[in-house]
Motif scaffolding. Structure first.
Motif, PDB file in Angstrom:
ATOM      1  N   ARG A  93      48.511  16.139 -13.899  1.00 47.82           N
ATOM      2  CA  ARG A  93      48.660  14.974 -14.768  1.00 47.82           C
ATOM      3  C   ARG A  93      49.107  13.814 -13.879  1.00 47.82           C
ATOM      4  O   ARG A  93      49.708  14.034 -12.813  1.00 47.82           O
ATOM      5  CB  ARG A  93      49.712  15.232 -15.841  1.00 47.82           C
ATOM      6  CG  ARG A  93      49.379  16.449 -16.670  1.00 47.82           C
ATOM      7  CD  ARG A  93      49.924  16.383 -18.059  1.00 47.82           C
ATOM      8  NE  ARG A  93      49.728  17.672 -18.712  1.00 47.82           N
ATOM      9  CZ  ARG A  93      48.642  17.996 -19.386  1.00 47.82           C
ATOM     10  NH1 ARG A  93      47.660  17.139 -19.512  1.00 47.82           N
ATOM     11  NH2 ARG A  93      48.526  19.193 -19.943  1.00 47.82           N
ATOM     12  N   TRP A 120      54.791  25.504 -11.969  1.00 48.70           N
ATOM     13  CA  TRP A 120      54.122  25.298 -13.263  1.00 48.70           C
ATOM     14  C   TRP A 120      53.682  26.654 -13.845  1.00 48.70           C
ATOM     15  O   TRP A 120      53.912  26.923 -15.030  1.00 48.70           O
ATOM     16  CB  TRP A 120      52.907  24.369 -13.068  1.00 48.70           C
ATOM     17  CG  TRP A 120      52.012  24.306 -14.276  1.00 48.70           C
ATOM     18  CD1 TRP A 120      52.242  23.614 -15.425  1.00 48.70           C
ATOM     19  CD2 TRP A 120      50.770  24.976 -14.455  1.00 48.70           C
ATOM     20  NE1 TRP A 120      51.198  23.805 -16.313  1.00 48.70           N
ATOM     21  CE2 TRP A 120      50.283  24.639 -15.734  1.00 48.70           C
ATOM     22  CE3 TRP A 120      49.999  25.828 -13.651  1.00 48.70           C
ATOM     23  CZ2 TRP A 120      49.073  25.125 -16.237  1.00 48.70           C
ATOM     24  CZ3 TRP A 120      48.791  26.303 -14.151  1.00 48.70           C
ATOM     25  CH2 TRP A 120      48.345  25.953 -15.428  1.00 48.70           C
ATOM     26  N   ARG A 124      55.089  27.970 -17.452  1.00 52.36           N
ATOM     27  CA  ARG A 124      54.110  28.110 -18.525  1.00 52.36           C
ATOM     28  C   ARG A 124      53.989  29.578 -18.954  1.00 52.36           C
ATOM     29  O   ARG A 124      53.949  29.892 -20.129  1.00 52.36           O
ATOM     30  CB  ARG A 124      52.767  27.570 -18.030  1.00 52.36           C
ATOM     31  CG  ARG A 124      51.768  27.452 -19.136  1.00 52.36           C
ATOM     32  CD  ARG A 124      50.462  26.876 -18.653  1.00 52.36           C
ATOM     33  NE  ARG A 124      49.457  27.244 -19.607  1.00 52.36           N
ATOM     34  CZ  ARG A 124      48.871  26.418 -20.454  1.00 52.36           C
ATOM     35  NH1 ARG A 124      49.136  25.151 -20.437  1.00 52.36           N
ATOM     36  NH2 ARG A 124      47.980  26.868 -21.307  1.00 52.36           N
ATOM     37  N   ARG A 366      44.731  13.282 -17.490  1.00 55.66           N
ATOM     38  CA  ARG A 366      44.769  14.103 -16.274  1.00 55.66           C
ATOM     39  C   ARG A 366      44.510  13.186 -15.080  1.00 55.66           C
ATOM     40  O   ARG A 366      44.025  12.080 -15.247  1.00 55.66           O
ATOM     41  CB  ARG A 366      43.668  15.171 -16.296  1.00 55.66           C
ATOM     42  CG  ARG A 366      43.709  16.146 -17.459  1.00 55.66           C
ATOM     43  CD  ARG A 366      44.721  17.255 -17.224  1.00 55.66           C
ATOM     44  NE  ARG A 366      44.614  18.279 -18.264  1.00 55.66           N
ATOM     45  CZ  ARG A 366      43.751  19.272 -18.211  1.00 55.66           C
ATOM     46  NH1 ARG A 366      42.930  19.398 -17.192  1.00 55.66           N
ATOM     47  NH2 ARG A 366      43.706  20.156 -19.193  1.00 55.66           N
ATOM     48  N   ARG A 443      45.103  23.957 -18.358  1.00 57.51           N
ATOM     49  CA  ARG A 443      46.280  23.189 -18.806  1.00 57.51           C
ATOM     50  C   ARG A 443      46.244  22.911 -20.298  1.00 57.51           C
ATOM     51  O   ARG A 443      46.982  22.072 -20.804  1.00 57.51           O
ATOM     52  CB  ARG A 443      46.375  21.876 -18.034  1.00 57.51           C
ATOM     53  CG  ARG A 443      47.207  22.081 -16.765  1.00 57.51           C
ATOM     54  CD  ARG A 443      47.841  20.810 -16.280  1.00 57.51           C
ATOM     55  NE  ARG A 443      49.279  20.855 -16.450  1.00 57.51           N
ATOM     56  CZ  ARG A 443      50.157  20.602 -15.484  1.00 57.51           C
ATOM     57  NH1 ARG A 443      49.742  20.293 -14.280  1.00 57.51           N
ATOM     58  NH2 ARG A 443      51.459  20.649 -15.739  1.00 57.51           N
ATOM     59  N   CYS A 445      46.846  23.322 -24.351  1.00 58.42           N
ATOM     60  CA  CYS A 445      48.153  23.469 -24.995  1.00 58.42           C
ATOM     61  C   CYS A 445      48.573  24.944 -25.103  1.00 58.42           C
ATOM     62  O   CYS A 445      47.871  25.747 -25.703  1.00 58.42           O
ATOM     63  CB  CYS A 445      48.090  22.855 -26.392  1.00 58.42           C
ATOM     64  SG  CYS A 445      49.626  23.093 -27.293  1.00 58.42           S
TER      65      CYS A 445
HETATM   66  C1  HEM Z   1      49.096  20.937 -33.782  1.00 67.03           C
HETATM   67  C2  HEM Z   1      49.892  21.103 -32.789  1.00 67.03           C
HETATM   68  C3  HEM Z   1      49.620  20.738 -31.346  1.00 67.03           C
HETATM   69  C4  HEM Z   1      48.601  20.026 -30.775  1.00 67.03           C
HETATM   70  C5  HEM Z   1      47.383  19.409 -31.471  1.00 67.03           C
HETATM   71  C6  HEM Z   1      48.857  19.980 -29.349  1.00 67.03           C
HETATM   72  C7  HEM Z   1      48.032  19.343 -28.417  1.00 67.03           C
HETATM   73  C8  HEM Z   1      48.226  19.377 -27.052  1.00 67.03           C
HETATM   74  C9  HEM Z   1      47.346  18.761 -26.087  1.00 67.03           C
HETATM   75  C10 HEM Z   1      46.084  17.966 -26.408  1.00 67.03           C
HETATM   76  C11 HEM Z   1      47.849  19.005 -24.848  1.00 67.03           C
HETATM   77  C12 HEM Z   1      47.228  18.586 -23.498  1.00 67.03           C
HETATM   78  C13 HEM Z   1      46.292  19.727 -23.085  1.00 67.03           C
HETATM   79  C14 HEM Z   1      45.450  19.512 -21.860  1.00 67.03           C
HETATM   80  O1  HEM Z   1      45.825  18.753 -20.949  1.00 67.03           O
HETATM   81  O2  HEM Z   1      44.362  20.133 -21.786  1.00 67.03           O
HETATM   82  C15 HEM Z   1      49.051  19.781 -25.023  1.00 67.03           C
HETATM   83  C16 HEM Z   1      49.827  20.232 -23.999  1.00 67.03           C
HETATM   84  C17 HEM Z   1      51.002  20.897 -24.201  1.00 67.03           C
HETATM   85  N1  HEM Z   1      51.537  21.313 -25.407  1.00 67.03           N
HETATM   86 FE1  HEM Z   1      50.737  21.076 -27.231  1.00 67.03          FE
HETATM   87  N2  HEM Z   1      50.005  20.656 -29.085  1.00 67.03           N
HETATM   88  C18 HEM Z   1      50.504  21.157 -30.262  1.00 67.03           C
HETATM   89  C19 HEM Z   1      51.614  21.932 -30.447  1.00 67.03           C
HETATM   90  C20 HEM Z   1      52.426  22.361 -29.444  1.00 67.03           C
HETATM   91  C21 HEM Z   1      53.563  23.206 -29.644  1.00 67.03           C
HETATM   92  C22 HEM Z   1      53.986  23.853 -30.955  1.00 67.03           C
HETATM   93  C23 HEM Z   1      54.129  23.349 -28.420  1.00 67.03           C
HETATM   94  C24 HEM Z   1      55.362  24.152 -28.153  1.00 67.03           C
HETATM   95  C25 HEM Z   1      56.391  23.791 -27.620  1.00 67.03           C
HETATM   96  C26 HEM Z   1      53.334  22.605 -27.454  1.00 67.03           C
HETATM   97  C27 HEM Z   1      53.588  22.493 -26.092  1.00 67.03           C
HETATM   98  C28 HEM Z   1      52.733  21.931 -25.165  1.00 67.03           C
HETATM   99  C29 HEM Z   1      52.985  21.912 -23.725  1.00 67.03           C
HETATM  100  C30 HEM Z   1      54.197  22.499 -23.015  1.00 67.03           C
HETATM  101  C31 HEM Z   1      51.883  21.285 -23.121  1.00 67.03           C
HETATM  102  C32 HEM Z   1      51.662  21.035 -21.631  1.00 67.03           C
HETATM  103  C33 HEM Z   1      50.781  22.139 -21.037  1.00 67.03           C
HETATM  104  C34 HEM Z   1      50.548  22.025 -19.549  1.00 67.03           C
HETATM  105  O3  HEM Z   1      50.536  20.922 -19.001  1.00 67.03           O
HETATM  106  O4  HEM Z   1      50.362  23.082 -18.912  1.00 67.03           O
HETATM  107  N3  HEM Z   1      52.319  22.014 -28.114  1.00 67.03           N
HETATM  108  N4  HEM Z   1      49.272  19.987 -26.376  1.00 67.03           N
END
Ligand code: HEM
Length: 507
Positions: A93, A120, A124, A366, A443, A445
């Motif tokens: 990112r 990471w 994760r 990203r 990466r 979610c």
């Molecule tokens: C409807 C619910 C949710 C949506 C639509 C959503 C959507 C997203 C999106 C679009 C990303 C970026 C993904 C990418 O770069 O490909 C993301 C990353 C992330 N989400 Fe969610 N999210 C949701 C719920 C949650 C929940 C419940 C958690 C729990 C704590 C969470 C934790 C994270 C984390 C930690 C990342 C970073 C992942 C990484 O960089 O490795 N999200 N989310």
């Protein structure tokens, strides 16, 4: 002139000219500036205010991510190709994302901002294999969900003033109490006053994130120019962390005393305290260390923010659409009751339609770590790539009436039947991408499984417990407000009619 020169000694002459210069030059400059300003003011178009942004723009100073070289991907095939087939080039990112990382000047990271690498992976994997593991995490949290649901039903029944409810605060309180329980564990008691402080502090922190991207580049100068915004960001984060630290310490103490709760069903904080992460930058994956208190607090803040606001926003959007379309609401009620707690196809269709139509993140950012071809364009290393998640889900080449809320499109025979959300790194997945509200690739979610479970659980129970109607004379406004998350610009007020005493049905 000559007479004057001969009259003055050389040293005295230069002092005289210096004196004359200091008297005359400022007057000349001031008069030039006045003339220029007068002519600028006379030419200045009426109605255009002289703002700080305008001055910075005229001086050629640009702060923040939005002024980095950027490519926006709006096409789903190109997005899939980018995130799945070329995943290795897009796994970082941009620097300067995330409140924790910005406030600490890049010293602290969450999972979201951690550079792609062994730390990471460790953070994760800890989240997905513990708190969000289907059995060890999600199944064991069933009792927490039941308690949060009971609170929600109670709050909605109790808050209904003449049957009218402000929906968002009730949803927020329930999701906050659920996430506090899974984050800190059952027995780190948080009395309701403290809970209210935490709610307020998290909300203030979220508000302070609007516009925080200006601090992602030239931070020192940006802090001076946007001093008020910076102070708000730092103070609001400090306030949340100060509320979390005693709870983290209570978890530590519980572990020290060998409390049986920790062994049976560890909370997210328990797993973070247990974790050993590789020491960044050493190149020795075996050299490991515990997370600092500051790091744990940052990860807790990420868990509470991402896990609460996204679900609350989506539930509110879904209920708003159900109020606007009572036929969809009736069908959902009928089919969930008929399914009796088993998986319900129409419920899944409603959730999918909500995710397509109202993804909480409009854009996903990203940064490329090498020169790469995107679509048919060669894009240089370091360029920020914004994937337009909202537009991808509303592509009229794929979706009929993309602006309309039609869950039937995800039922058998519909254009969205069989669409999968879970796109990992497999290139075979790339052809099937029609929407990506959770992102894609390594990466994507990590909270997706938990999110779908919660959305279906609360929705199923909310439509069987209540009928949801429009408030007389108040049309539901489906205009979005684009902030850190996409929320309803005018929060939902609904008239509710209680139907049954709910027996929580878990999926
Ligand atoms: C409807 C619910 C949710 C949506 C639509 C959503 C959507 C997203 C999106 C679009 C990303 C970026 C993904 C990418 O770069 O490909 C993301 C990353 C992330 N989400 Fe969610 N999210 C949701 C719920 C949650 C929940 C419940 C958690 C729990 C704590 C969470 C934790 C994270 C984390 C930690 C990342 C970073 C992942 C990484 O960089 O490795 N999200 N989310």
């Amino acid at each position: 002139m000559e007479a004057i020169s001969s009259f003055l000694q050389p040293a005295t002459a230069s002092s005289f000219f210096l004196f004359l210069a200091t008297m005359i030059i400022p007057v000349v400059i001031r008069s030039i500036v006045c003339q220029i300003s007068a002519s600028i003011i006379s030419m200045w178009p009426k109605g255009i205010a002289v703002t700080r942004e305008l001055i910075l723009h005229l001086l050629g100073i640009r702060f923040g991510l939005d002024n980095e070289p950027t490519v926006v991907v709006q096409d789903n095939a190109v997005a899939a190709d980018t995130l799945l087939r070329r995943a290795d080039d897009f796994c970082d990112r941009p620097a300067g994302m995330g409140g924790t990382s910005v406030v600490s000047g890049g010293r602290l990271h969450t999972i979201t901002t951690q550079p792609y690498g062994p730390v990471w992976v460790a953070l994760r994997r800890n989240l997905t294999s513990e708190a969000f593991h289907p059995v060890r995490g999600l199944e064991r949290a069933a009792a927490h969900r039941e308690r949060a649901l009971a609170k929600l039903i109670g709050d909605i029944s109790g808050a209904a003033d003449g049957g009218v409810v402000n929906v968002q605060p009730c949803l927020y309180a329930a999701l906050l109490s659920l996430n506090m329980a899974t984050c800190f564990g059952d027995d780190v008691g948080v009395e309701s006053e403290k809970m209210e402080d935490i709610r307020e502090a998290l909300e203030e922190f979220r508000r302070s994130l609007n516009g925080y991207h200006v601090f992602s580049t030239f931070q020192t100068l940006a802090k001076l120019v946007y001093w008020g915004r910076w102070r708000k960001l730092v103070n609001s984060r400090k306030r949340v962390v100060e509320l979390f630290l005693p709870l983290i310490r209570a978890c530590k103490e519980r572990r020290r005393l060998g409390h049986p709760q920790n062994m049976k069903s560890p909370s997210y904080v328990d797993t973070l305290l247990e974790l050993n992460v590789p020491v960044a930058g050493t190149g020795h994956p075996k050299q490991r260390q515990k997370l600092s208190e500051d790091e744990v607090a940052g990860l807790v803040l990420e868990y509470m923010g991402a896990g609460t606001e996204t679900i609350v926003a989506l539930l509110e959007w879904t209920l708003a659409n159900l109020v606007v379309q009572p036929d969809v609401q009736s069908r959902l009620r009928r089919e969930t009751v008929a399914a009796g707690g088993e998986a319900c196809e129409y419920l899944r269709a409603v959730v999918m339609e909500s995710l397509r139509r109202h993804p909480p993140f409009r854009l996903m950012r990203r940064q490329m770590n090498r020169d790469t071809v995107i679509g048919n364009m060669l894009v240089a290393r370091g360029t920020v790539v914004n994937i337009a998640l909202e537009e991808i889900g509303r592509d009229s080449k794929i979706w009929t009436y993309p602006e309309k809320f039609i869950p039937e499109r995800f039922m058998p025979g519909g254009e969205g039947a069989g669409v999968r959300l879970s796109m990992g790194s497999s290139t075979a997945d790339a052809g099937k991408v029609m929407m990506m509200p959770f992102g894609a690739g390594p990466r994507k979610c990590p909270g997706m499984g938990n999110a779908i479970l919660l959305l279906e659980y609360f929705l199923r129970n909310l439509v069987t417990a209540f009928e949801w109607h429009q408030v007389d004379g108040q049309e539901v406004d489906l205009q979005p407000h684009y902030g850190f998350f996409t929320i309803m610009d005018n929060p939902l007020r609904a008239r509710v009619m209680q139907l049954t005493t709910v027996n929580a049905t878990d999926v």
